[in-house]
Write a protein that holds these residues in place. Structure first.
Motif, PDB file in Angstrom:
ATOM      1  N   LEU A  28       0.471  -5.582  -7.105  1.00 38.80           N
ATOM      2  CA  LEU A  28      -0.017  -6.813  -6.467  1.00 38.80           C
ATOM      3  C   LEU A  28      -1.236  -6.466  -5.502  1.00 38.80           C
ATOM      4  O   LEU A  28      -1.430  -5.413  -5.292  1.00 38.80           O
ATOM      5  N   SER A  80      -4.074   0.009  14.151  1.00 40.72           N
ATOM      6  CA  SER A  80      -4.780   1.384  14.322  1.00 40.72           C
ATOM      7  C   SER A  80      -5.322   1.297  15.885  1.00 40.72           C
ATOM      8  O   SER A  80      -5.581   0.408  16.293  1.00 40.72           O
ATOM      9  N   ASP A 102       1.680  -2.243  -4.491  1.00 45.00           N
ATOM     10  CA  ASP A 102       0.398  -1.724  -4.453  1.00 45.00           C
ATOM     11  C   ASP A 102      -0.708  -2.320  -5.458  1.00 45.00           C
ATOM     12  O   ASP A 102       0.105  -2.903  -6.381  1.00 45.00           O
ATOM     13  N   ARG A 103      -1.886  -2.243  -5.073  1.00 45.01           N
ATOM     14  CA  ARG A 103      -2.818  -2.823  -6.115  1.00 45.01           C
ATOM     15  C   ARG A 103      -3.204  -1.747  -7.395  1.00 45.01           C
ATOM     16  O   ARG A 103      -3.886  -1.994  -8.274  1.00 45.01           O
ATOM     17  N   ASP A 104      -2.897  -0.406  -6.910  1.00 46.01           N
ATOM     18  CA  ASP A 104      -3.016   0.654  -7.980  1.00 46.01           C
ATOM     19  C   ASP A 104      -1.704   0.945  -8.624  1.00 46.01           C
ATOM     20  O   ASP A 104      -1.066   1.812  -8.113  1.00 46.01           O
ATOM     21  N   GLY A 159       0.831  -0.912  -0.124  1.00 48.60           N
ATOM     22  CA  GLY A 159       0.188   0.097   0.004  1.00 48.60           C
ATOM     23  C   GLY A 159       0.872   1.220   0.026  1.00 48.60           C
ATOM     24  O   GLY A 159       0.380   2.242   0.674  1.00 48.60           O
ATOM     25  N   PHE A 190      -6.005   9.443  14.479  1.00 46.14           N
ATOM     26  CA  PHE A 190      -6.576   9.934  13.086  1.00 46.14           C
ATOM     27  C   PHE A 190      -5.321  10.639  12.327  1.00 46.14           C
ATOM     28  O   PHE A 190      -4.616  11.504  12.850  1.00 46.14           O
ATOM     29  N   LYS A 227      -3.881  -9.804  -1.262  1.00 49.55           N
ATOM     30  CA  LYS A 227      -4.871 -11.070  -0.737  1.00 49.55           C
ATOM     31  C   LYS A 227      -4.541 -12.067  -1.500  1.00 49.55           C
ATOM     32  O   LYS A 227      -4.888 -13.177  -1.329  1.00 49.55           O
ATOM     33  N   VAL A 233      -8.050  -8.354   3.255  1.00 52.28           N
ATOM     34  CA  VAL A 233      -6.874  -7.203   3.106  1.00 52.28           C
ATOM     35  C   VAL A 233      -5.922  -7.064   4.148  1.00 52.28           C
ATOM     36  O   VAL A 233      -4.738  -7.347   3.984  1.00 52.28           O
TER      37      VAL A 233
HETATM   38  N1  LIG Z   1      -5.754   7.226   7.953  1.00 48.93           N
HETATM   39  C1  LIG Z   1      -5.848   6.841   9.212  1.00 48.93           C
HETATM   40  O1  LIG Z   1      -6.298   7.619  10.032  1.00 48.93           O
HETATM   41  C2  LIG Z   1      -5.341   5.700   9.741  1.00 48.93           C
HETATM   42  C3  LIG Z   1      -5.418   5.292  10.861  1.00 48.93           C
HETATM   43  C4  LIG Z   1      -4.951   4.118  11.632  1.00 48.93           C
HETATM   44  C5  LIG Z   1      -4.636   3.176  10.529  1.00 48.93           C
HETATM   45  N2  LIG Z   1      -4.436   3.373   9.329  1.00 48.93           N
HETATM   46  C6  LIG Z   1      -3.891   2.199   8.452  1.00 48.93           C
HETATM   47  O2  LIG Z   1      -2.771   2.717   7.854  1.00 48.93           O
HETATM   48  C7  LIG Z   1      -2.627   2.063   6.425  1.00 48.93           C
HETATM   49  C8  LIG Z   1      -2.669   3.053   5.367  1.00 48.93           C
HETATM   50  O3  LIG Z   1      -4.086   3.896   5.569  1.00 48.93           O
HETATM   51  P1  LIG Z   1      -3.904   5.269   4.826  1.00 48.93           P
HETATM   52  O4  LIG Z   1      -4.787   6.193   5.380  1.00 48.93           O
HETATM   53  O5  LIG Z   1      -2.752   5.626   4.125  1.00 48.93           O
HETATM   54  O6  LIG Z   1      -5.048   4.795   3.464  1.00 48.93           O
HETATM   55  P2  LIG Z   1      -5.205   4.968   1.932  1.00 48.93           P
HETATM   56  O7  LIG Z   1      -6.416   4.597   1.456  1.00 48.93           O
HETATM   57  O8  LIG Z   1      -4.745   6.511   1.847  1.00 48.93           O
HETATM   58  O9  LIG Z   1      -3.911   4.314   1.222  1.00 48.93           O
HETATM   59  C9  LIG Z   1      -3.960   2.790   1.174  1.00 48.93           C
HETATM   60  C10 LIG Z   1      -3.300   2.192  -0.098  1.00 48.93           C
HETATM   61  O10 LIG Z   1      -3.226   0.839   0.186  1.00 48.93           O
HETATM   62  C11 LIG Z   1      -3.231   0.260  -1.132  1.00 48.93           C
HETATM   63  N3  LIG Z   1      -4.140  -0.903  -0.918  1.00 48.93           N
HETATM   64  C12 LIG Z   1      -5.559  -1.191  -0.565  1.00 48.93           C
HETATM   65  N4  LIG Z   1      -5.777  -2.466  -0.543  1.00 48.93           N
HETATM   66  C13 LIG Z   1      -4.616  -3.127  -1.071  1.00 48.93           C
HETATM   67  C14 LIG Z   1      -4.449  -4.626  -1.719  1.00 48.93           C
HETATM   68  N5  LIG Z   1      -5.321  -5.449  -1.257  1.00 48.93           N
HETATM   69  N6  LIG Z   1      -3.213  -4.851  -2.055  1.00 48.93           N
HETATM   70  C15 LIG Z   1      -2.308  -3.978  -2.204  1.00 48.93           C
HETATM   71  N7  LIG Z   1      -2.590  -2.601  -1.880  1.00 48.93           N
HETATM   72  C16 LIG Z   1      -3.709  -2.127  -1.428  1.00 48.93           C
HETATM   73  C17 LIG Z   1      -4.393   1.371  -1.912  1.00 48.93           C
HETATM   74  O11 LIG Z   1      -4.255   1.160  -3.247  1.00 48.93           O
HETATM   75  C18 LIG Z   1      -3.674   2.504  -1.305  1.00 48.93           C
HETATM   76  O12 LIG Z   1      -2.425   2.881  -2.227  1.00 48.93           O
HETATM   77  C19 LIG Z   1      -4.067   1.018   6.404  1.00 48.93           C
HETATM   78  O13 LIG Z   1      -3.658  -0.060   7.134  1.00 48.93           O
HETATM   79  C20 LIG Z   1      -5.038   1.642   7.377  1.00 48.93           C
HETATM   80  O14 LIG Z   1      -5.947   0.859   7.849  1.00 48.93           O
HETATM   81  C21 LIG Z   1      -4.908   4.463   8.836  1.00 48.93           C
END
Ligand SMILES: NC(=O)c1ccc[n+]([C@@H]2O[C@H](COP(=O)([O-])OP(=O)(O)OC[C@H]3O[C@@H](n4cnc5c(N)ncnc54)[C@H](O)[C@@H]3O)[C@@H](O)[C@H]2O)c1
Length: 258
Positions: free
Chosen positions: A67, A147, A42-44, A18, A191, A70, A118
Motif C-alpha cells: 500500500l 524525529s 509498504d509501497r515497495d 514502511g 541520527f 497516502k 506521506v
Molecule cells: N533514519 C533516520 O535517521 C531517521 C531519524 C528520525 C526519524 N526517522 C523516521 O523513521 C521512519 C523510517 O525511516 P528509515 O530511516 O527507516 O527510512 P527508509 O527510507 O530506510 O525506509 C522507509 C520505508 O518506508 C516506505 N515508504 C515510504 N513512503 C511510503 C508510502 N507512501 N507508503 C508506504 N510505505 C512507504 C519505504 O518503501 C521504506 O520501506 C521515517 O518516518 C523517518 O522519517 C528516520
C-alpha cells in the motif's frame, strides 16, 4: 519475587507501515520476536517480500501488504483485509516516511506536498483505519515515528513541519482514544543508519562512513543510532505494561533533546 515487565506481544496483530526496510523492518522483526503477527505494510513489494521471508525464517509470524499510506481508500481496504484474515489490529506503528530536503527558497510545491502527504496524511489514514478495530477490542497501542527534526532542521522545512505536526497528532489521538484503552505515543529518533540517511549522505556528496563519523561527534553516547535502537523504544510503548503512558514523545538520539 522477581518483577518481570510484560513486553510479550503474544497473540497481537501489529501493523508496521514502511516495515519493509530500515527502522520499520527492525520494529517488525522485534515485534515478531515478542510473539506478534506482524503485517508489513509498504509501497515497495520487493522489500515487503524480503522482510516477510526474514521474519518467517526466524520462526516469526508475518504477512505482506502492499500500500501507499497516502491512498486512503487502499489503506481502508488493507486494514479490513487484515481484520478478516488475521484478526483485529491492536498495535499500529506509523513509520512510513520520506525526505525531500531542500532550502526553503528553492523548495518546490511537490517537495513540500509529498513529504507532508506521506507523514501527516499517511498517519491520519492508518490511525483512522486501525482505531476502528482497536475500539472494538477496547485495547490499542499506536506508535508514531517523529524525529529530532521536529525541533527544526535546515533544509527540511517540509520534513520538520511534518514531524512536529505528528507530535500534535499523537497527543490529540491520546486524548480522544484514551477512554477506549488505546495509548498513542511518539518515538523521535536522532541520527539512525538506514537507507534514508545513506541517501542524505549521497545528496551531500559525502561517503556514508564520513557522514556517520561527522554525525557521531555531536552524539553524547559517542555512536550513531541503529534501527534496533528505535525498535527497543517502540516495543516499550507497545507493551501492555505501558498502559498509563500516553501522549508522550520519546527522543531516541543518544542524548537529550527538547
Ligand atoms: N533514519 C533516520 O535517521 C531517521 C531519524 C528520525 C526519524 N526517522 C523516521 O523513521 C521512519 C523510517 O525511516 P528509515 O530511516 O527507516 O527510512 P527508509 O527510507 O530506510 O525506509 C522507509 C520505508 O518506508 C516506505 N515508504 C515510504 N513512503 C511510503 C508510502 N507512501 N507508503 C508506504 N510505505 C512507504 C519505504 O518503501 C521504506 O520501506 C521515517 O518516518 C523517518 O522519517 C528516520
Amino acid at each position: 519475587m522477581a518483577y518481570s515487565p510484560r513486553y510479550s506481544l503474544e497473540g497481537r496483530i501489529a501493523c508496521v507501515t514502511g516495515g519493509g526496510k530500515g527502522i520499520g523492518r527492525a520494529i517488525a522483526e522485534r515485534f515478531a520476536k515478542e510473539g506478534a503477527h506482524v503485517c508489513i505494510m509498504d509501497r515497495d513489494s520487493l522489500v515487503i517480500e524480503e522482510a516477510v521471508t526474514a521474519i518467517q525464517s526466524q520462526g516469526g509470524a508475518a504477512s505482506g501488504h502492499h500500500l501507499d499510506v497516502k491512498d486512503q481508500k487502499k489503506v481502508e481496504e488493507v486494514f479490513q483485509a487484515v481484520e478478516e484474515r488475521y484478526g483485529r489490529v491492536s498495535i499500529l506503528v506509523n513509520n512510513a516516511g520520506i525526505t525531500r530536503d531542500q532550502l526553503l527558497f528553492r523548495m518546490s510545491q511537490e517537495e513540500w506536498a509529498s513529504v507532508i502527504g506521506v507523514h501527516l496524511n499517511g498517519a491520519f489514514h492508518c490511525t483512522q483505519a486501525a482505531q476502528k478495530q482497536m475500539v472494538k477490542i477496547g485495547y490499542g497501542r499506536i506508535i508514531t515515528i517523529s524525529s529530532v527534526s521536529a525541533l527544526g532542521n535546515k533544509g527540511q522545512v517540509n520534513y520538520a513541519t511534518a514531524k512536529a505536526g505528528l507530535q500534535g497528532f499523537v497527543k490529540s489521538v491520546a486524548l480522544e482514544l484514551g477512554p477506549f484503552g488505546i495509548t498513542s505515543n511518539a518515538v523521535a529518533p536522532g541520527f539512525i543508519e538506514s537507507d534514508m540517511t545513506k541517501a542524505t549522505a549521497r545528496r551531500l556528496g559525502k561517503p556514508f562512513a564520513d557522514f556517520v563519523e561527522e554525525k557521531t561527534k555531536v552524539i553524547p553516547v559517542g555512536r550513531s543510532g541503529k534501527p534496533e535502537d528505535v525498535a527497543g523504544a517502540a516495543l516499550f510503548f507497545a507493551g501492555e505494561e505501558s498502559s498509563f503512558i500516553s501522549g508522550q514523545v520519546l527522543y531516541v538520539a543518544g542524548g537529550p533533546k527538547a
